[in-house]
Design a protein around this motif. Sequence first.
Motif, mmCIF file in Angstrom:
data_model
loop_
_atom_site.group_PDB
_atom_site.id
_atom_site.type_symbol
_atom_site.label_atom_id
_atom_site.label_comp_id
_atom_site.label_asym_id
_atom_site.label_seq_id
_atom_site.Cartn_x
_atom_site.Cartn_y
_atom_site.Cartn_z
ATOM 1 N N PHE A 69 -0.994 10.291 -11.878
ATOM 2 C CA PHE A 69 -1.926 9.158 -11.907
ATOM 3 C C PHE A 69 -3.342 9.607 -11.551
ATOM 4 C CE2 PHE A 69 -4.270 5.882 -9.653
ATOM 5 C CZ PHE A 69 -4.166 4.785 -10.494
ATOM 6 N N LEU A 70 -3.498 10.373 -10.460
ATOM 7 C CA LEU A 70 -4.829 10.789 -10.018
ATOM 8 C C LEU A 70 -5.488 11.705 -11.052
ATOM 9 C CD1 LEU A 70 -4.285 11.433 -6.199
ATOM 10 C CD2 LEU A 70 -5.387 9.478 -7.292
ATOM 11 N N GLU A 71 -4.702 12.541 -11.690
ATOM 12 C CA GLU A 71 -5.262 13.434 -12.710
ATOM 13 C C GLU A 71 -5.797 12.641 -13.895
ATOM 14 O OE1 GLU A 71 -4.535 17.569 -15.020
ATOM 15 O OE2 GLU A 71 -3.219 16.977 -13.392
ATOM 16 N N ILE B 286 0.844 -1.200 0.000
ATOM 17 C CA ILE B 286 0.000 0.000 0.000
ATOM 18 C C ILE B 286 0.877 1.247 0.000
ATOM 19 C CG2 ILE B 286 -1.648 1.350 1.361
ATOM 20 C CD1 ILE B 286 -2.882 -1.285 2.279
ATOM 21 N N ALA B 287 1.882 1.256 0.857
ATOM 22 C CA ALA B 287 2.788 2.404 0.937
ATOM 23 C C ALA B 287 3.484 2.651 -0.395
ATOM 24 C CB ALA B 287 3.813 2.182 2.047
ATOM 25 N N GLN B 288 3.890 1.576 -1.067
ATOM 26 C CA GLN B 288 4.571 1.709 -2.356
ATOM 27 C C GLN B 288 3.630 2.305 -3.407
ATOM 28 O OE1 GLN B 288 5.997 -2.236 -3.226
ATOM 29 N NE2 GLN B 288 7.591 -2.185 -1.663
ATOM 30 N N ILE B 289 2.379 1.851 -3.397
ATOM 31 C CA ILE B 289 1.390 2.379 -4.344
ATOM 32 C C ILE B 289 1.156 3.866 -4.091
ATOM 33 C CG2 ILE B 289 -1.056 2.326 -5.002
ATOM 34 C CD1 ILE B 289 -0.955 -0.718 -4.597
ATOM 35 N N VAL B 290 0.965 4.224 -2.822
ATOM 36 C CA VAL B 290 0.704 5.626 -2.469
ATOM 37 C C VAL B 290 1.863 6.514 -2.915
ATOM 38 C CG1 VAL B 290 0.408 7.238 -0.561
ATOM 39 C CG2 VAL B 290 -0.814 5.063 -0.537
ATOM 40 N N LEU B 291 3.077 6.104 -2.619
ATOM 41 C CA LEU B 291 4.241 6.911 -2.982
ATOM 42 C C LEU B 291 4.366 7.059 -4.496
ATOM 43 C CD1 LEU B 291 6.866 5.549 -0.416
ATOM 44 C CD2 LEU B 291 5.836 7.829 -0.459
ATOM 45 N N GLU B 292 4.092 5.983 -5.222
ATOM 46 C CA GLU B 292 4.197 6.046 -6.678
ATOM 47 C C GLU B 292 3.108 6.930 -7.271
ATOM 48 O OE1 GLU B 292 5.899 5.711 -10.211
ATOM 49 O OE2 GLU B 292 6.735 4.944 -8.328
ATOM 50 N N VAL B 293 1.894 6.827 -6.725
ATOM 51 C CA VAL B 293 0.782 7.659 -7.194
ATOM 52 C C VAL B 293 1.114 9.143 -7.040
ATOM 53 C CG1 VAL B 293 -1.535 8.422 -6.522
ATOM 54 C CG2 VAL B 293 -1.089 5.994 -6.931
ATOM 55 N N CYS B 294 1.767 9.476 -5.927
ATOM 56 C CA CYS B 294 2.053 10.881 -5.638
ATOM 57 C C CYS B 294 3.222 11.431 -6.447
ATOM 58 C CB CYS B 294 2.335 11.057 -4.145
ATOM 59 S SG CYS B 294 0.899 10.735 -3.102
ATOM 60 N N LYS B 295 3.938 10.547 -7.132
ATOM 61 C CA LYS B 295 5.098 11.003 -7.901
ATOM 62 C C LYS B 295 4.709 11.568 -9.262
ATOM 63 C CE LYS B 295 8.603 7.822 -6.047
ATOM 64 N NZ LYS B 295 9.436 6.633 -6.381
ATOM 65 N N ASP B 296 3.613 11.076 -9.829
ATOM 66 C CA ASP B 296 3.236 11.551 -11.157
ATOM 67 C C ASP B 296 1.769 11.959 -11.183
ATOM 68 O OD1 ASP B 296 1.733 9.220 -11.299
ATOM 69 O OD2 ASP B 296 3.270 8.111 -12.407
#
Length: 334
Positions: A78-80, A66-76
């Motif tokens: 993805f949410l946009e 979960i932590a790895q997913i969250v950190l990766e999501v916040c790097k680029d």
Amino acid sequence: MASFFFKPARPKTPLELVKATRYALFAFESKVPEDSKVLEEAEKNLAAIKQALVGDVETDPNPEQIAQIVLEVCKDDFLEVLVQKLPMLSWDARKDSAQIWSVLLRQKIGSSECCLEYLENHLHLLDLLVICYQSKDAALNAGSMLRECARYPTLVKYLLESSSFDLFFDYVELPNFDIASDSFSTLKELLTRHEAVVSEYLSAHYVKFFGLYERLLYSKNYVTRRLSLKLLADILLEKRHSNIMMQYISEVQNLVTVMTLLKDSSKNIRILAFHLFKVFVANPRKPPPIVKVLSQNRGQLLSFLGEFHLDKEDEQFEEEKDIIIKELESLPCE
């Protein structure tokens, strides 16, 4: 005969999942038939991300993953990309996306709320979600995502002050009942979740907000009138909004609106209107224009209240009604 053995495909790592999903969503264009395979890949990856975040009946979620997913999501972005492509996804994928959004926003990595901080730096995504109410397919998913955002004061503050907030006053009147109801649920959440933020907003935008809100009270739709009247009472009677309430009950136009609702064909609306009307009458510092309107309509109001009863006996209601009747009887005749 030769025998061949194929190794099963290695499951993607959390980092690979996020990158592959973002890439597939970014590449997908609904007008290009060949992109169906791209969309299929994106939706399969979304399901895998959701499973990694929430687990399933057989497997609990892994905190490290979960932590790895969250950190990766916040790097680029993805949410946009997820928000931009939401209307194009299938029913299952939109549902997965809304669940992913909810879980991600609630995650903390150490003391950092990574995805919340990302949204606070990309607030236009909230406007995009509001606009998604215009998509029949994505509206309800976008609504659940916005209500998740309403958990956070900074996001509510932005939404209230954004021009996209005004769209809710149109959405709640849409002919599609499910979308209209969902948008009203989101509107209510934004206006009741964080009293301090709402109080600041109402003080700064009083005229504009109540001008828009009055339209809902005169709506031809019974459900809209009833829900809007109930929400208005909840807002005005909140202790933090006492200054707003005093301003509201000092204006003649608002009194006229509430008196009009006292004559509504629905008894439920008449009851809700009474609970607002009594605040106007019981105000010990009624401005002269309010006193004048009440005096001019004194006879009709007394006649109405004399015949106004609940279906079930309610001692408190009858006591309040008696107080209002006495207050009206004490007013000068016009």
